[in-house]
Design a protein around this motif. Structure first.
Motif, PDB file in Angstrom:
ATOM      1  N   LYS A  43       0.814  -1.218   0.000  1.00 24.71           N
ATOM      2  CA  LYS A  43       0.000   0.000   0.000  1.00 24.71           C
ATOM      3  C   LYS A  43       0.845   1.264   0.000  1.00 24.71           C
ATOM      4  O   LYS A  43       0.482   2.262  -0.603  1.00 24.71           O
ATOM      5  CB  LYS A  43      -0.925   0.027   1.221  1.00 24.71           C
ATOM      6  CG  LYS A  43      -2.069  -0.936   1.140  1.00 24.71           C
ATOM      7  CD  LYS A  43      -2.966  -0.792   2.351  1.00 24.71           C
ATOM      8  CE  LYS A  43      -4.106  -1.792   2.285  1.00 24.71           C
ATOM      9  NZ  LYS A  43      -4.978  -1.695   3.446  1.00 24.71           N
ATOM     10  N   ASP A  44       1.932   1.233   0.728  1.00 20.40           N
ATOM     11  CA  ASP A  44       2.776   2.423   0.871  1.00 20.40           C
ATOM     12  C   ASP A  44       4.005   2.299  -0.023  1.00 20.40           C
ATOM     13  O   ASP A  44       4.789   1.365   0.120  1.00 20.40           O
ATOM     14  CB  ASP A  44       3.205   2.602   2.325  1.00 20.40           C
ATOM     15  CG  ASP A  44       2.018   2.844   3.245  1.00 20.40           C
ATOM     16  OD1 ASP A  44       1.125   3.614   2.846  1.00 20.40           O
ATOM     17  OD2 ASP A  44       1.986   2.267   4.341  1.00 20.40           O
ATOM     18  N   GLN A  65      10.262   6.163  -1.855  1.00 24.11           N
ATOM     19  CA  GLN A  65      11.125   6.590  -2.957  1.00 24.11           C
ATOM     20  C   GLN A  65      11.986   5.441  -3.500  1.00 24.11           C
ATOM     21  O   GLN A  65      12.140   5.294  -4.707  1.00 24.11           O
ATOM     22  CB  GLN A  65      12.023   7.747  -2.515  1.00 24.11           C
ATOM     23  CG  GLN A  65      11.299   9.055  -2.341  1.00 24.11           C
ATOM     24  CD  GLN A  65      10.828   9.646  -3.658  1.00 24.11           C
ATOM     25  OE1 GLN A  65      11.448   9.491  -4.689  1.00 24.11           O
ATOM     26  NE2 GLN A  65       9.709  10.343  -3.609  1.00 24.11           N
ATOM     27  N   ASN A  66      12.529   4.617  -2.595  1.00 19.71           N
ATOM     28  CA  ASN A  66      13.403   3.538  -3.069  1.00 19.71           C
ATOM     29  C   ASN A  66      12.634   2.432  -3.799  1.00 19.71           C
ATOM     30  O   ASN A  66      13.240   1.621  -4.498  1.00 19.71           O
ATOM     31  CB  ASN A  66      14.264   2.975  -1.938  1.00 19.71           C
ATOM     32  CG  ASN A  66      13.454   2.272  -0.872  1.00 19.71           C
ATOM     33  OD1 ASN A  66      12.241   2.415  -0.809  1.00 19.71           O
ATOM     34  ND2 ASN A  66      14.140   1.539  -0.024  1.00 19.71           N
ATOM     35  N   ASP A  67      11.305   2.399  -3.688  1.00 16.06           N
ATOM     36  CA  ASP A  67      10.502   1.438  -4.443  1.00 16.06           C
ATOM     37  C   ASP A  67      10.488   1.770  -5.934  1.00 16.06           C
ATOM     38  O   ASP A  67      10.109   0.939  -6.760  1.00 16.06           O
ATOM     39  CB  ASP A  67       9.052   1.408  -3.932  1.00 16.06           C
ATOM     40  CG  ASP A  67       8.938   0.789  -2.552  1.00 16.06           C
ATOM     41  OD1 ASP A  67       9.652  -0.207  -2.284  1.00 16.06           O
ATOM     42  OD2 ASP A  67       8.137   1.294  -1.750  1.00 16.06           O
ATOM     43  N   LEU A 110       1.754  -0.040 -10.527  1.00 16.72           N
ATOM     44  CA  LEU A 110       0.479  -0.498  -9.956  1.00 16.72           C
ATOM     45  C   LEU A 110       0.736  -0.915  -8.522  1.00 16.72           C
ATOM     46  O   LEU A 110       1.725  -1.601  -8.238  1.00 16.72           O
ATOM     47  CB  LEU A 110      -0.052  -1.706 -10.726  1.00 16.72           C
ATOM     48  CG  LEU A 110      -0.665  -1.451 -12.086  1.00 16.72           C
ATOM     49  CD1 LEU A 110      -1.009  -2.779 -12.753  1.00 16.72           C
ATOM     50  CD2 LEU A 110      -1.893  -0.592 -11.976  1.00 16.72           C
ATOM     51  N   TYR A 111      -0.164  -0.509  -7.609  1.00 19.25           N
ATOM     52  CA  TYR A 111       0.052  -0.838  -6.198  1.00 19.25           C
ATOM     53  C   TYR A 111      -1.289  -1.001  -5.484  1.00 19.25           C
ATOM     54  O   TYR A 111      -2.346  -0.795  -6.074  1.00 19.25           O
ATOM     55  CB  TYR A 111       0.937   0.211  -5.542  1.00 19.25           C
ATOM     56  CG  TYR A 111       0.278   1.535  -5.214  1.00 19.25           C
ATOM     57  CD1 TYR A 111       0.257   2.002  -3.909  1.00 19.25           C
ATOM     58  CD2 TYR A 111      -0.318   2.332  -6.194  1.00 19.25           C
ATOM     59  CE1 TYR A 111      -0.329   3.222  -3.591  1.00 19.25           C
ATOM     60  CE2 TYR A 111      -0.890   3.549  -5.892  1.00 19.25           C
ATOM     61  CZ  TYR A 111      -0.902   3.989  -4.579  1.00 19.25           C
ATOM     62  OH  TYR A 111      -1.485   5.192  -4.273  1.00 19.25           O
ATOM     63  N   ILE A 129      -0.642   3.989  -9.744  1.00 28.45           N
ATOM     64  CA  ILE A 129      -2.049   3.725 -10.035  1.00 28.45           C
ATOM     65  C   ILE A 129      -2.517   2.559  -9.184  1.00 28.45           C
ATOM     66  O   ILE A 129      -1.879   1.496  -9.177  1.00 28.45           O
ATOM     67  CB  ILE A 129      -2.244   3.407 -11.529  1.00 28.45           C
ATOM     68  CG1 ILE A 129      -1.833   4.621 -12.357  1.00 28.45           C
ATOM     69  CG2 ILE A 129      -3.679   3.008 -11.826  1.00 28.45           C
ATOM     70  CD1 ILE A 129      -1.992   4.462 -13.830  1.00 28.45           C
ATOM     71  N   PRO A 130      -3.626   2.735  -8.456  1.00 30.60           N
ATOM     72  CA  PRO A 130      -4.181   1.617  -7.682  1.00 30.60           C
ATOM     73  C   PRO A 130      -4.532   0.452  -8.612  1.00 30.60           C
ATOM     74  O   PRO A 130      -4.989   0.671  -9.739  1.00 30.60           O
ATOM     75  CB  PRO A 130      -5.438   2.211  -7.049  1.00 30.60           C
ATOM     76  CG  PRO A 130      -5.203   3.689  -7.038  1.00 30.60           C
ATOM     77  CD  PRO A 130      -4.393   3.964  -8.268  1.00 30.60           C
ATOM     78  N   TYR A 131      -4.296  -0.765  -8.136  1.00 33.45           N
ATOM     79  CA  TYR A 131      -4.506  -1.951  -8.977  1.00 33.45           C
ATOM     80  C   TYR A 131      -5.914  -2.027  -9.547  1.00 33.45           C
ATOM     81  O   TYR A 131      -6.115  -2.501 -10.661  1.00 33.45           O
ATOM     82  CB  TYR A 131      -4.181  -3.228  -8.200  1.00 33.45           C
ATOM     83  CG  TYR A 131      -5.221  -3.567  -7.163  1.00 33.45           C
ATOM     84  CD1 TYR A 131      -6.247  -4.445  -7.454  1.00 33.45           C
ATOM     85  CD2 TYR A 131      -5.190  -2.988  -5.888  1.00 33.45           C
ATOM     86  CE1 TYR A 131      -7.212  -4.738  -6.512  1.00 33.45           C
ATOM     87  CE2 TYR A 131      -6.145  -3.272  -4.952  1.00 33.45           C
ATOM     88  CZ  TYR A 131      -7.160  -4.151  -5.266  1.00 33.45           C
ATOM     89  OH  TYR A 131      -8.122  -4.430  -4.342  1.00 33.45           O
TER      90      TYR A 131
END
Length: 75
Positions: A19-20, A23-25, A44-45, A63-65
Motif C-alpha cells: 500500500k505504501d 522513494q526507493n521502491d 500499480l500498487y 495507479i491503484p490496482y
C-alpha cells in the motif's frame, strides 16, 4: 510488464504488492526508464490514490490496482 500504445510508444509498468510506496521502491523502474531513454512509467500498487512522482526528470505514475483498466485506456 510493458504496454505499447497505438503510436508504438513504450510504457513500462511495475507491480508492487504493498500500500505504501517509498522513494526507493521506484529505483528499478527509474533504472529501466534511464536505460531505454524513456520519460514516463507506471507503478500499480495496493493503494487507493493515483499520484505522480517526478525524480531525475522522469515521471512515475502510481495507479491503484483496481484502476488497471484506466491505465490501459490511458496508453
Amino acid at each position: 510488464f510493458i504496454l505499447t500504445s497505438e503510436r508504438r510508444e513504450i510504457f513500462p509498468v511495475e507491480v508492487k504488492h504493498k500500500k505504501d510506496i517509498k522513494q526507493n521502491d521506484l529505483n528499478n523502474l527509474l533504472i529501466f526508464l534511464n536505460e531505454f531513454s524513456l520519460n514516463h512509467g507506471f507503478l500499480l500498487y495496493l493503494g487507493i490514490k493515483e499520484r505522480s512522482i517526478k525524480r531525475s526528470g522522469k515521471t512515475v505514475t502510481l495507479i491503484p490496482y483496481f484502476e488497471l483498466e484506466k491505465l490501459i485506456k490511458t496508453v
